[in-house]
Scaffold this active site. Structure first.
Site, PDB file in Angstrom:
ATOM      1  N   CYS A   1       0.836  -1.209   0.000  1.00  0.00           N
ATOM      2  CA  CYS A   1       0.000   0.000   0.000  1.00  0.00           C
ATOM      3  C   CYS A   1       0.873   1.264   0.000  1.00  0.00           C
ATOM      4  CB  CYS A   1      -0.900  -0.042   1.234  1.00  0.00           C
ATOM      5  SG  CYS A   1      -1.505   1.536   1.788  1.00  0.00           S
TER       6      CYS A   1
ATOM      7  N   CYS B   1       0.547   3.574   2.867  1.00  0.00           N
ATOM      8  CA  CYS B   1       1.177   3.079   4.094  1.00  0.00           C
ATOM      9  C   CYS B   1       2.671   3.387   4.083  1.00  0.00           C
ATOM     10  CB  CYS B   1       0.981   1.569   4.236  1.00  0.00           C
ATOM     11  SG  CYS B   1      -0.739   1.073   4.241  1.00  0.00           S
TER      12      CYS B   1
END
Ligand SMILES: Cc1cc2nc3c(=O)[nH]c(=O)nc-3n(C[C@H](O)[C@H](O)[C@H](O)COP(=O)(O)OP(=O)(O)OC[C@H]3O[C@@H](n4cnc5c(N)ncnc54)[C@H](O)[C@@H]3O)c2cc1C
Length: 526
Positions: free
Chosen positions: A79, A82
């Site tokens: 991600c 992230c």
């Protein structure tokens, strides 16, 4: 909610992830907007301070977490949001985690990669629907995961380091900043008196000191047939009176297994061996050495309330004092004399600072006949510690070897306990402590400080939801294989506890019946 990326449980393979990622970027861009910058943080923090957990280590690490609160970040390695968020999270984690933390013992910061197949179940249990998700709560609240609310909450707005720290500040009632440098709160005191939360943190150092005591005893080869009974007596003292449940449980496990790990010999056997060559054979203590006396994640290798401002100061000896004091306030009157002898015998056999030992044993000899109640034990130890403070304080001042942030002084200071000091007494060279201090106030203070305040941490733990505690009150995690402390059969642990006869008439009755069993009654015999 920090997250910008929706979590789909099927997104666990990189190929699928990439395909869906494009879609997600297209369809969830609103969520991304203004949440996390896609550019690299201009001032990224080197190194990982947040602790990476997985399904195997999750429960045990949180269980043994050296902090009152925890934040767990659930993320996915694929991600981008992230990855971009990582420097923000690490800036905060740096303040709280690890041996160089500026504010140790307050928040344990951890993360879990939900994109790893092995963590799917774990992330599902927390109903993680997007990445990154941050959850906040006492460490113990994470270790029981049945899908019901267990005391943790989602952090809705922690997308920047400043915002996350702001959230933490509101929850812990502090005003930490990202630029904080080391602070040393020598006396765990706030403007209003004792900072109970800080005192409770001493529990972590008491655990660390207990584990280190074991490590020292084994590594310095201090265990032998001569010191065996002193060792067993000390374990028996810990099993009932240690302030940490982890250590009580671990000690119970060790005691129950000691005969198998290290078979005892009769006095006659020892005498025979002695008369042969005058040397006592050392037992093979590998098995004892590997016993996690306070759980598997202790020692952690760093100190929290006993951390010095220099590497070589404080640490173990500070933790050991805390352990002794914490035990002393928990001992019942009729066991106080035995506890006194056990502490003296421990220092004699297992505390290898020669000068400290010799000095301390003088206090032991002079008080031999005088300790027959908890009050006497607590005040004797307090007095001995203050005598040491005075003596060592002078030496440190003359040699400049002390920790400048923790100058030795008579304790408790007036700031900590004003009523402990008798008013209007001018200190002269020959003024005794009992004239300087109001002993009844000191006693009350010590009970509060080492009893109530220290217990406030474990009280938090004991508020765990049903199911995490057994009927014997021992803590269990659902994933029992990853429990932080050894498993002790309920009956066995009770038998040891009863051996102390510390739980009233029924326990005494039990103890009498168990007397002939292993270790039954040993604690009462010396
Ligand atoms: C049994 C024993 C004997 C020792 N003897 C010596 C010695 O002879 N020479 C030497 O150089 N060092 C000795 N030490 C080490 C020394 O006492 C300190 O532990 C060490 O210098 C670290 O000091 P500290 O600042 O962490 O505070 P410590 O003295 O270790 O105290 C730890 C904490 O206990 C609390 N405390 C302080 N005084 C009291 C008190 N009177 N009652 C209750 N709580 C208190 C305070 O919160 C303090 O921060 C001994 C240690 C032990 C355990």
């Amino acid at each position: 909610r920090v997250g910008s990326m929706e979590r789909k449980s099927s997104l666990h393979t990189p190929r699928k992830a990439h395909a869906c990622l494009l879609l997600l970027i297209v369809f969830t861009c609103n969520a991304c907007d203004g949440v996390v910058s896609r550019s690299l943080d201009p001032d990224p923090v080197a190194g990982d301070f947040a602790v990476e957990l997985d399904a195997t280590s999750f429960n045990s690490s949180l269980w043994a977490a050296p902090a009152r609160f925890a934040i767990v970040e659930f993320y996915a390695h694929w991600c981008p949001a992230c990855r971009n968020y990582k420097p923000q999270f690490e800036r905060v984690a740096k303040l709280f985690n690890g041996p160089n933390a500026v504010h140790p013992g307050i928040v344990f910061m951890a993360k879990v990669d939900c994109a790893l197949k092995s963590n799917t179940l774990l992330c599902d249990r927390f109903k993680i629907s997007h990445y990154p998700t941050l959850l906040w709560g006492p460490p113990s609240s994470f270790t029981w995961v049945s899908g019901e609310s267990t005391g943790w909450e989602a952090i809705e707005n922690g997308r920047k380091a400043e915002l996350l720290l702001q959230f933490i500040n509101t929850r812990v009632g502090k005003s930490f900043t990202l630029d904080d440098a080391s602070t040393y709160d020598a006396h765990l005191v706030t403007a209003d008196g004792i900072d109970y939360g800080q005192v409770a943190i001493s529990n972590f150092d008491i655990e660390e000191a207990t584990a280190q005591a074991m490590e020292n005893i084994i590594s310095q080869k201090l265990l032998n047939k001569k010191t065996r009974s002193s060792f067993v007596q000390f374990l028996q003292l810990l099993v009932v009176h240690h302030p940490s449940r982890n250590c009580r449980k671990g000690t119970a496990g060790l005691l129950m297994n000691l005969e198998e790990l290290w078979p005892s010999l009769s006095t006659q056997d020892i005498e025979e061996e002695l008369s042969d060559d005058g040397v006592i054979q050392e037992p093979d203590l590998k098995a004892v050495e590997n016993f996690p006396i306070c759980g598997e994640h202790i020692p952690r290798g760093y100190w929290i309330s006993c951390r010095g401002s220099r590497n070589e100061t404080r640490g173990y000896s500070c933790g050991l004092w805390l352990l002794f004091h914490a035990i002393s306030v928990r001992v019942e009157d009729r066991l106080s004399s035995a506890a006194f002898r056990t502490i003296c015998s421990f220092v004699d056999n297992f505390f290898t600072c020669k000068e400290c030992r010799e000095h301390f044993l003088e206090f032991c000899s002079s008080a031999k006949m005088k300790v027959s109640s908890r009050r006497q034990l607590v005040l004797w130890l307090w007095n001995a510690h203050n005598e040491v403070n005075e003596r060592v304080g002078k030496v440190e001042a003359s040699l400049g070897t002390g920790d400048p942030k923790f100058v030795k002084e008579l304790w408790p200071t007036q700031t900590l306990c004003k009523s402990c000091w008798n008013e209007g007494v001018e200190r002269k060279a020959d003024t005794a402590f009992q004239d300087l201090f109001s002993l009844s106030d000191v006693y009350k203070f010590l009970l509060k400080y080492y009893g109530h305040a220290l217990s406030s941490l474990s009280k938090g733990l004991s508020k765990l939801p049903q199911g995490i505690q057994d009927s014997d009150g021992h803590l269990r995690t659902q994933e029992s294989t990853t429990s932080s402390a050894v498993t002790v059969p309920i009956g066995a642990a009770l038998a040891i506890a009863f051996a102390s006869c510390g739980f009233g008439a029924v326990a005494c009755f039990w103890r009498t019946r168990q007397k002939k069993k292993k270790y039954g009654g040993v604690y009462n015999k010396f």
